[in-house]
Design a protein around this motif. Structure first.
Motif, PDB file in Angstrom:
ATOM      1  N   SER A  88       0.830  -1.209   0.000  1.00 44.88           N
ATOM      2  CA  SER A  88       0.000   0.000   0.000  1.00 44.88           C
ATOM      3  C   SER A  88       0.863   1.257   0.000  1.00 44.88           C
ATOM      4  N   ALA A  89       1.941   1.228   0.771  1.00 44.32           N
ATOM      5  CA  ALA A  89       2.827   2.397   0.849  1.00 44.32           C
ATOM      6  C   ALA A  89       3.502   2.659  -0.498  1.00 44.32           C
ATOM      7  N   MET A  90       3.885   1.608  -1.199  1.00 46.50           N
ATOM      8  CA  MET A  90       4.502   1.770  -2.520  1.00 46.50           C
ATOM      9  C   MET A  90       3.497   2.392  -3.490  1.00 46.50           C
ATOM     10  N   LYS A  91       2.255   1.913  -3.461  1.00 49.08           N
ATOM     11  CA  LYS A  91       1.226   2.453  -4.345  1.00 49.08           C
ATOM     12  C   LYS A  91       0.955   3.913  -4.014  1.00 49.08           C
ATOM     13  N   GLN A  92       0.866   4.236  -2.731  1.00 46.50           N
ATOM     14  CA  GLN A  92       0.620   5.614  -2.311  1.00 46.50           C
ATOM     15  C   GLN A  92       1.737   6.534  -2.791  1.00 46.50           C
ATOM     16  N   ALA A  93       2.978   6.091  -2.643  1.00 42.48           N
ATOM     17  CA  ALA A  93       4.116   6.897  -3.089  1.00 42.48           C
ATOM     18  C   ALA A  93       4.090   7.082  -4.607  1.00 42.48           C
ATOM     19  N   ALA A  94       3.818   6.000  -5.336  1.00 47.34           N
ATOM     20  CA  ALA A  94       3.752   6.086  -6.800  1.00 47.34           C
ATOM     21  C   ALA A  94       2.612   6.994  -7.243  1.00 47.34           C
ATOM     22  N   ASP A  95       1.462   6.880  -6.593  1.00 44.62           N
ATOM     23  CA  ASP A  95       0.320   7.734  -6.925  1.00 44.62           C
ATOM     24  C   ASP A  95       0.626   9.209  -6.678  1.00 44.62           C
ATOM     25  N   ALA A  96       1.512   9.477  -5.706  1.00 46.62           N
ATOM     26  CA  ALA A  96       1.886  10.860  -5.393  1.00 46.62           C
ATOM     27  C   ALA A  96       2.968  11.391  -6.330  1.00 46.62           C
ATOM     28  N   GLY A  97       3.563  10.504  -7.154  1.00 49.20           N
ATOM     29  CA  GLY A  97       4.556  10.961  -8.118  1.00 49.20           C
ATOM     30  C   GLY A  97       5.923  10.336  -8.002  1.00 49.20           C
ATOM     31  N   ALA A  98       6.113   9.381  -7.083  1.00 49.11           N
ATOM     32  CA  ALA A  98       7.405   8.691  -6.974  1.00 49.11           C
ATOM     33  C   ALA A  98       7.537   7.673  -8.092  1.00 49.11           C
ATOM     34  N   GLU A  99       8.770   7.390  -8.473  1.00 52.33           N
ATOM     35  CA  GLU A  99       9.067   6.348  -9.459  1.00 52.33           C
ATOM     36  C   GLU A  99       9.469   5.084  -8.710  1.00 52.33           C
ATOM     37  N   VAL A 100       8.793   3.990  -8.969  1.00 53.14           N
ATOM     38  CA  VAL A 100       9.163   2.718  -8.352  1.00 53.14           C
ATOM     39  C   VAL A 100      10.422   2.215  -9.057  1.00 53.14           C
ATOM     40  N   THR A 101      11.485   2.071  -8.298  1.00 48.40           N
ATOM     41  CA  THR A 101      12.750   1.614  -8.881  1.00 48.40           C
ATOM     42  C   THR A 101      13.051   0.157  -8.546  1.00 48.40           C
ATOM     43  N   ARG A 102      12.387  -0.374  -7.535  1.00 47.90           N
ATOM     44  CA  ARG A 102      12.467  -1.801  -7.213  1.00 47.90           C
ATOM     45  C   ARG A 102      11.148  -2.203  -6.578  1.00 47.90           C
ATOM     46  N   ALA A 103      10.433  -3.092  -7.223  1.00 49.48           N
ATOM     47  CA  ALA A 103       9.136  -3.541  -6.713  1.00 49.48           C
ATOM     48  C   ALA A 103       9.300  -4.208  -5.344  1.00 49.48           C
ATOM     49  N   ALA A 104       8.256  -4.141  -4.542  1.00 51.06           N
ATOM     50  CA  ALA A 104       8.289  -4.775  -3.221  1.00 51.06           C
ATOM     51  C   ALA A 104       8.356  -6.288  -3.368  1.00 51.06           C
ATOM     52  N   GLU A 105       9.231  -6.890  -2.563  1.00 49.69           N
ATOM     53  CA  GLU A 105       9.324  -8.347  -2.515  1.00 49.69           C
ATOM     54  C   GLU A 105       9.878  -8.768  -1.161  1.00 49.69           C
ATOM     55  N   ASP A 106       9.608 -10.006  -0.788  1.00 51.82           N
ATOM     56  CA  ASP A 106      10.093 -10.536   0.483  1.00 51.82           C
ATOM     57  C   ASP A 106      11.609 -10.698   0.412  1.00 51.82           C
ATOM     58  N   GLN A 107      12.280 -10.296   1.498  1.00 49.60           N
ATOM     59  CA  GLN A 107      13.735 -10.364   1.568  1.00 49.60           C
ATOM     60  C   GLN A 107      14.158 -11.428   2.573  1.00 49.60           C
ATOM     61  N   PHE A 108      15.338 -11.985   2.390  1.00 50.03           N
ATOM     62  CA  PHE A 108      15.830 -13.071   3.242  1.00 50.03           C
ATOM     63  C   PHE A 108      16.020 -12.648   4.692  1.00 50.03           C
ATOM     64  N   TYR A 109      16.147 -11.366   4.939  1.00 52.08           N
ATOM     65  CA  TYR A 109      16.422 -10.878   6.289  1.00 52.08           C
ATOM     66  C   TYR A 109      15.156 -10.552   7.084  1.00 52.08           C
ATOM     67  N   GLY A 110      13.982 -10.941   6.542  1.00 49.38           N
ATOM     68  CA  GLY A 110      12.746 -10.816   7.314  1.00 49.38           C
ATOM     69  C   GLY A 110      11.939  -9.566   7.045  1.00 49.38           C
ATOM     70  N   GLU A 111      12.229  -8.869   5.976  1.00 52.74           N
ATOM     71  CA  GLU A 111      11.493  -7.673   5.585  1.00 52.74           C
ATOM     72  C   GLU A 111      10.893  -7.871   4.198  1.00 52.74           C
ATOM     73  N   ARG A 112       9.798  -7.221   3.939  1.00 48.17           N
ATOM     74  CA  ARG A 112       9.275  -7.076   2.581  1.00 48.17           C
ATOM     75  C   ARG A 112       9.566  -5.631   2.235  1.00 48.17           C
ATOM     76  N   SER A 113      10.310  -5.413   1.161  1.00 48.89           N
ATOM     77  CA  SER A 113      10.718  -4.036   0.873  1.00 48.89           C
ATOM     78  C   SER A 113      10.763  -3.773  -0.620  1.00 48.89           C
ATOM     79  N   GLY A 114      10.685  -2.484  -0.942  1.00 47.74           N
ATOM     80  CA  GLY A 114      10.818  -1.991  -2.297  1.00 47.74           C
ATOM     81  C   GLY A 114      11.405  -0.595  -2.252  1.00 47.74           C
ATOM     82  N   HIS A 115      11.805  -0.080  -3.403  1.00 48.10           N
ATOM     83  CA  HIS A 115      12.444   1.240  -3.462  1.00 48.10           C
ATOM     84  C   HIS A 115      11.675   2.168  -4.386  1.00 48.10           C
ATOM     85  N   VAL A 116      11.660   3.445  -4.009  1.00 52.39           N
ATOM     86  CA  VAL A 116      11.108   4.489  -4.870  1.00 52.39           C
ATOM     87  C   VAL A 116      12.088   5.651  -4.928  1.00 52.39           C
ATOM     88  N   LEU A 117      12.007   6.381  -6.030  1.00 45.68           N
ATOM     89  CA  LEU A 117      12.757   7.624  -6.200  1.00 45.68           C
ATOM     90  C   LEU A 117      11.738   8.744  -6.187  1.00 45.68           C
TER      91      LEU A 117
END
Length: 149
Positions: A88-117
């Motif tokens: 939801s946070a990724m969608k909210q950021a993208a809707d506000a004008g951020a560029e998704v540079t790495r889609a959210a995905e589960d990480q081995f260290y116990g986080e689900r994360s993605g990146h925006v510019l």
């Protein structure tokens, strides 16, 4: 030195007023301090809070060494924002004008994360805790991922 030491990020943006609006829409920021603007309308200082953490923001003032990532060709700094629902946070950021540079995905260290510019040149890692990973398991997963023994 006495008292508690703290560190606060101070972001410089081309069009700081637009940046404030973006951070409010994208990340739910709140403007918590007095906005100080000069007669030309440029913001010399503003304070925002996301969750319980504050950061400062100002327009560019190149004569004072205050230049934005856009003027410098990018920023070496990435901010990490812990959220309850990363998708939801990724969608909210993208809707506000951020560029998704790495889609959210589960990480081995116990986080689900993605990146925006963001539109002002700052990179944000949005991260949601999904599991506690004990140190030995974290080491095992990292070794499996990176081919180490």
């Amino acid at each position: 030195m006495t008292g508690q030491q703290t560190i606060t990020a101070y972001l410089i943006a081309d069009k700081a007023a637009d940046a404030i609006d973006f951070y409010i829409k994208a990340f739910g920021a709140k403007e918590t301090g007095a906005r100080i603007a000069g007669p030309d309308g440029k913001i010399g200082h503003a304070e925002l809070t996301i969750g319980g953490d504050s950061f400062y923001l100002a327009d560019e003032f190149p004569d004072m060494g205050a230049r934005s990532p856009k003027s410098l060709g990018g920023s070496p700094v990435m901010f990490t924002l812990q959220v309850a629902d990363v998708d939801s946070a990724m969608k909210q950021a993208a809707d506000a004008g951020a560029e998704v540079t790495r889609a959210a995905e589960d990480q081995f260290y116990g986080e689900r994360s993605g990146h925006v510019l963001d539109p002002f040149g700052y990179r944000w890692a949005l991260s949601q805790h999904i599991e506690d990973v004990p140190p030995d398991e974290l080491k095992r997963r990292a070794a499996a991922l990176y081919g180490e023994t």
